[in-house]
Design an enzyme around this catalytic site. Structure first.
Site, PDB file in Angstrom:
ATOM      1  N   GLN A 260       0.832  -1.214   0.000  1.00 36.02           N
ATOM      2  CA  GLN A 260       0.000   0.000   0.000  1.00 36.02           C
ATOM      3  C   GLN A 260       0.858   1.252   0.000  1.00 36.02           C
ATOM      4  O   GLN A 260       0.502   2.257  -0.604  1.00 36.02           O
ATOM      5  CB  GLN A 260      -0.991  -0.010   1.166  1.00 36.02           C
ATOM      6  N   HIS A 263       1.657   3.048  -3.303  1.00 33.18           N
ATOM      7  CA  HIS A 263       0.656   3.836  -4.024  1.00 33.18           C
ATOM      8  C   HIS A 263       0.961   5.332  -3.996  1.00 33.18           C
ATOM      9  O   HIS A 263       0.677   6.052  -4.940  1.00 33.18           O
ATOM     10  CB  HIS A 263      -0.730   3.654  -3.386  1.00 33.18           C
ATOM     11  N   GLU A 328      -8.689   1.146   6.124  1.00 36.86           N
ATOM     12  CA  GLU A 328      -9.258   0.748   4.830  1.00 36.86           C
ATOM     13  C   GLU A 328      -9.067  -0.763   4.636  1.00 36.86           C
ATOM     14  O   GLU A 328     -10.014  -1.476   4.333  1.00 36.86           O
ATOM     15  CB  GLU A 328      -8.531   1.517   3.721  1.00 36.86           C
ATOM     16  N   HIS A 329      -7.825  -1.241   4.817  1.00 36.42           N
ATOM     17  CA  HIS A 329      -7.525  -2.676   4.697  1.00 36.42           C
ATOM     18  C   HIS A 329      -6.976  -3.178   6.018  1.00 36.42           C
ATOM     19  O   HIS A 329      -6.070  -2.561   6.577  1.00 36.42           O
ATOM     20  CB  HIS A 329      -6.440  -2.941   3.644  1.00 36.42           C
ATOM     21  N   ASP A 362      -6.892  -6.383  -3.996  1.00 35.99           N
ATOM     22  CA  ASP A 362      -6.779  -5.234  -4.900  1.00 35.99           C
ATOM     23  C   ASP A 362      -7.108  -5.618  -6.340  1.00 35.99           C
ATOM     24  O   ASP A 362      -7.505  -4.780  -7.147  1.00 35.99           O
ATOM     25  CB  ASP A 362      -5.355  -4.662  -4.865  1.00 35.99           C
ATOM     26  N   HIS A 421     -54.172  17.670   4.853  1.00 34.35           N
ATOM     27  CA  HIS A 421     -53.755  16.272   5.021  1.00 34.35           C
ATOM     28  C   HIS A 421     -54.895  15.486   5.681  1.00 34.35           C
ATOM     29  O   HIS A 421     -55.262  14.390   5.242  1.00 34.35           O
ATOM     30  CB  HIS A 421     -52.526  16.155   5.942  1.00 34.35           C
TER      31      HIS A 421
HETATM   32  N1  NAD Z   1      -8.403   4.702  -3.712  1.00 33.87           N
HETATM   33  C1  NAD Z   1      -8.290   4.078  -4.873  1.00 33.87           C
HETATM   34  O1  NAD Z   1      -8.924   3.037  -5.106  1.00 33.87           O
HETATM   35  C2  NAD Z   1      -7.401   4.644  -5.933  1.00 33.87           C
HETATM   36  C3  NAD Z   1      -7.181   3.915  -7.110  1.00 33.87           C
HETATM   37  C4  NAD Z   1      -6.434   4.506  -8.102  1.00 33.87           C
HETATM   38  C5  NAD Z   1      -5.892   5.791  -7.925  1.00 33.87           C
HETATM   39  N2  NAD Z   1      -6.079   6.458  -6.768  1.00 33.87           N
HETATM   40  C6  NAD Z   1      -5.554   7.824  -6.573  1.00 33.87           C
HETATM   41  O2  NAD Z   1      -6.036   8.665  -7.613  1.00 33.87           O
HETATM   42  C7  NAD Z   1      -5.091   9.718  -7.841  1.00 33.87           C
HETATM   43  C8  NAD Z   1      -4.817   9.840  -9.339  1.00 33.87           C
HETATM   44  O3  NAD Z   1      -4.199  11.073  -9.608  1.00 33.87           O
HETATM   45  P1  NAD Z   1      -3.538  11.445 -11.000  1.00 33.87           P
HETATM   46  O4  NAD Z   1      -3.029  12.840 -10.864  1.00 33.87           O
HETATM   47  O5  NAD Z   1      -2.607  10.389 -11.413  1.00 33.87           O
HETATM   48  O6  NAD Z   1      -4.712  11.403 -12.079  1.00 33.87           O
HETATM   49  P2  NAD Z   1      -6.135  12.163 -12.170  1.00 33.87           P
HETATM   50  O7  NAD Z   1      -6.779  11.659 -13.401  1.00 33.87           O
HETATM   51  O8  NAD Z   1      -6.888  12.060 -10.908  1.00 33.87           O
HETATM   52  O9  NAD Z   1      -5.775  13.716 -12.383  1.00 33.87           O
HETATM   53  C9  NAD Z   1      -5.312  14.230 -13.603  1.00 33.87           C
HETATM   54  C10 NAD Z   1      -6.093  15.493 -13.955  1.00 33.87           C
HETATM   55  O10 NAD Z   1      -5.896  16.462 -12.930  1.00 33.87           O
HETATM   56  C11 NAD Z   1      -6.085  17.736 -13.486  1.00 33.87           C
HETATM   57  N3  NAD Z   1      -5.047  18.659 -12.987  1.00 33.87           N
HETATM   58  C12 NAD Z   1      -3.753  18.386 -12.779  1.00 33.87           C
HETATM   59  N4  NAD Z   1      -3.114  19.515 -12.394  1.00 33.87           N
HETATM   60  C13 NAD Z   1      -4.018  20.502 -12.373  1.00 33.87           C
HETATM   61  C14 NAD Z   1      -3.987  21.903 -12.071  1.00 33.87           C
HETATM   62  N5  NAD Z   1      -2.867  22.483 -11.686  1.00 33.87           N
HETATM   63  N6  NAD Z   1      -5.129  22.622 -12.178  1.00 33.87           N
HETATM   64  C15 NAD Z   1      -6.283  22.027 -12.531  1.00 33.87           C
HETATM   65  N7  NAD Z   1      -6.383  20.711 -12.837  1.00 33.87           N
HETATM   66  C16 NAD Z   1      -5.261  19.968 -12.762  1.00 33.87           C
HETATM   67  C17 NAD Z   1      -5.974  17.616 -14.978  1.00 33.87           C
HETATM   68  O11 NAD Z   1      -7.211  17.934 -15.534  1.00 33.87           O
HETATM   69  C18 NAD Z   1      -5.665  16.148 -15.224  1.00 33.87           C
HETATM   70  O12 NAD Z   1      -6.445  15.658 -16.301  1.00 33.87           O
HETATM   71  C19 NAD Z   1      -3.863   9.382  -7.016  1.00 33.87           C
HETATM   72  O13 NAD Z   1      -3.877  10.182  -5.853  1.00 33.87           O
HETATM   73  C20 NAD Z   1      -4.054   7.890  -6.663  1.00 33.87           C
HETATM   74  O14 NAD Z   1      -3.462   7.511  -5.445  1.00 33.87           O
HETATM   75  C21 NAD Z   1      -6.835   5.914  -5.778  1.00 33.87           C
HETATM   76  N1  HSO Z   2      -5.118  -0.491  -3.030  1.00 30.03           N
HETATM   77  C1  HSO Z   2      -5.858   0.440  -3.875  1.00 30.03           C
HETATM   78  C2  HSO Z   2      -7.068   0.957  -3.117  1.00 30.03           C
HETATM   79  O1  HSO Z   2      -6.775   1.333  -1.861  1.00 30.03           O
HETATM   80  C3  HSO Z   2      -6.370  -0.137  -5.141  1.00 30.03           C
HETATM   81  C4  HSO Z   2      -5.349  -0.643  -6.096  1.00 30.03           C
HETATM   82  C5  HSO Z   2      -5.372  -0.540  -7.447  1.00 30.03           C
HETATM   83  N2  HSO Z   2      -4.295  -1.163  -7.911  1.00 30.03           N
HETATM   84  C6  HSO Z   2      -3.623  -1.672  -6.910  1.00 30.03           C
HETATM   85  N3  HSO Z   2      -4.280  -1.343  -5.780  1.00 30.03           N
HETATM   86 ZN    ZN Z   3      -3.310  -1.334  -3.886  1.00 32.52          ZN
END
Ligand code: NAD
Ligand code: HSO
Ligand code: ZN
Length: 433
Positions: A260, A263, A328-329, A362, A421
């Site tokens: 984790q 990530h 969460e996990h 996951d 009513h």
């Molecule tokens: N909890 C879960 O299950 C899970 C799974 C996958 C990903 N995540 C999380 O999701 C997030 C993904 O983030 P990412 O950045 O890779 O992709 P994202 O798609 O969430 O964000 C990209 C977008 O952010 C916008 N952006 C970036 N900078 C900007 C700015 N300065 N002003 C306005 N808009 C802006 C742009 O429009 C861009 O298209 C990570 O934090 C990751 O940990 C969580």
């Molecule tokens: N652990 C993440 C959610 O907490 C989900 C994920 C996607 N790929 C690998 N892991």
């Molecule tokens: Zn994961």
């Protein structure tokens, strides 16, 4: 570099509070940017979506229609990915579907002696928006986790949005969309994608609910449009909490903590064990295994800032802490873990026994990997089919049943001073005589 703590030491409660504190929510600056983008999309529709996509994702498009990917493009992606990856995606999808089928809520009703029928009708949402992050990393597994329960619920249209910075499309993400049965895909991300799904534009249809993780701009936008549309949750960084009796291979435990931590620098990995020597052994495994990890820098940062190896009195003590943390996990890596399951009240997903690595959940175990984070497992649940279903109450009165209810309603309505009513109910009483 990962901190050591003792849950019996003075000041532990305060230390634990500081460790769990996550203040990564959107600040005023981010909220300002997001509100401007949302207002612009609401007012100017397609033109605003195109402009913000060109500016933020450097995508060379001139019209919103160019943002949509065709069914042929998804088929081509599925054909282009390696066969073993395709097979793994298909196997995972099958397992997720089998689990989701069991979550499906059904309509029900019962008939009273007076002939009244009372019940609940379950219907799927009509149209759902699925946000797939694409800024820094791609998560095909998240496509399956979000789209499959929606389809099992019976949602007719799943509209996926995914940013493709510099025009780079991820074939595995698109293949996962194809396997999961996503209906339409638009290469748009960030707040402009959330705005388009919430308000609708000439090209991108408005949806009833937006699900899926994203960065701080996406999270702030989802929070802002909530009310106009439904949202699943605002997910924080990933978390894992492991309870171990000291008899699991320390390398396994170290790698589960890494899984984790890799990530996000903000991710949280915590181990609880009663034996200080075992905690030392895990610390040694961490030191030895970390340098070979491709994401060593992210893991190191996460373990240093938000990780901990915590000494507890015994398993009872550990379980008490688990319920306070509400992770969460949760991995229960100890003998007899199954017998203690009923004592766990707060956790997004519980992985029982030494062999149940969190990583299996996951990707492919079956349950959803979209889970409540930051202590919200105290009051919320994993994403599931129920998030894509809604319920309507059914009340169908017989003449005799209407008279019986009418007498009660008449009295209560008059007590509330609501004469219309009361009269409306009395008409039915009088009709029955
Ligand atoms: N909890 C879960 O299950 C899970 C799974 C996958 C990903 N995540 C999380 O999701 C997030 C993904 O983030 P990412 O950045 O890779 O992709 P994202 O798609 O969430 O964000 C990209 C977008 O952010 C916008 N952006 C970036 N900078 C900007 C700015 N300065 N002003 C306005 N808009 C802006 C742009 O429009 C861009 O298209 C990570 O934090 C990751 O940990 C969580
Ligand atoms: N652990 C993440 C959610 O907490 C989900 C994920 C996607 N790929 C690998 N892991
Ligand atoms: Zn994961």
């Amino acid at each position: 570099m990962i901190r050591r703590m003792n849950a019996r030491a003075a000041g532990f409660d305060r230390q634990l509070g500081e460790l769990l504190d996550w203040s990564g929510m959107a600040d005023d600056r981010v909220e300002g940017i997001v509100r401007e983008i949302l207002a612009d999309v609401r007012q100017r529709g397609d033109a605003a979506v195109v402009e913000h996509t060109r500016r933020l994702d450097r995508l060379e498009v001139t019209a919103a229609g160019e943002l949509e990917l065709s069914a042929e493009r998804l088929d081509a992606a599925l054909a282009a990915i390696p066969g073993d990856v395709r097979e793994a995606l298909e196997l995972a999808a099958e397992r997720l579907r089998a689990y989701a089928e069991r979550q499906k809520g059904e309509s029900w009703s019962y008939t009273e002696a007076n002939g009244n029928v009372l019940g609940q009708q379950v219907t799927p949402l009509d149209r759902v928006g699925l946000y797939v992050p694409g800024g820094k990393a791609a998560y095909p597994s998240s496509v399956l986790m979000n789209a499959i329960p929606a389809k099992v619920a019976g949602v007719e249209q799943v509209i996926m949005v995914v940013p493709t910075p510099d025009g780079v499309q991820n074939d595995t993400v698109l293949a996962a969309a194809r396997i999961a049965g996503v209906d339409r895909v638009f290469t748009v991300g960030g707040a402009q994608a959330v705005g388009a799904l919430a308000y609708g534009t000439e090209t991108i249809p408005a949806v009833d609910k937006i699900v899926g993780p994203g960065n701080i701009f996406v999270a702030a936008a989802k929070r802002e449009v909530f009310g106009q549309v439904g949202i699943d949750m605002i997910a924080g960084p990933s978390e894992i909490l492991i309870v171990c009796d000291g008899h699991t291979d320390p390398d396994w435990i170290a790698m589960d903590l890494f899984s984790q931590a890799e990530h996000d620098e903000q991710a949280q990995s915590i181990l609880l064990a009663h034996d200080p020597d075992f905690l030392d052994t895990v610390a040694a495994s961490i030191e030895r295994l970390l340098p070979d990890q491709p994401r060593a820098e992210i893991i190191a940062k996460a373990l240093e800032t938000r990780g901990a190896l915590i000494e507890v009195a015994d398993i009872d003590h550990a379980i008490e802490l688990v319920n306070r943390v509400a992770p969460e996990h949760l991995e229960l890596s100890f003998e007899g873990a199954e017998a203690r399951l009923g004592e766990i009240r707060n956790a997004g997903a519980i992985f029982v026994g030494r062999y149940t690595a969190e990583a299996l959940g996951d990707y492919c175990a079956g349950p959803n990997h979209v889970l409540p984070t930051s202590g919200t497992a105290r009051f919320s649940s994993p994403l599931g089919v129920y998030d894509f279903q809604k319920r309507s109450s059914i009340i169908h009165c017989s003449p005799a049943g209407a008279a019986e209810l009418g007498r009660i309603a008449d009295r209560l309505a008059r007590a509330e001073g609501l004469e219309a009513h009361a009269q409306s109910a009395r008409y039915r009483v009088e009709a029955e005589g």
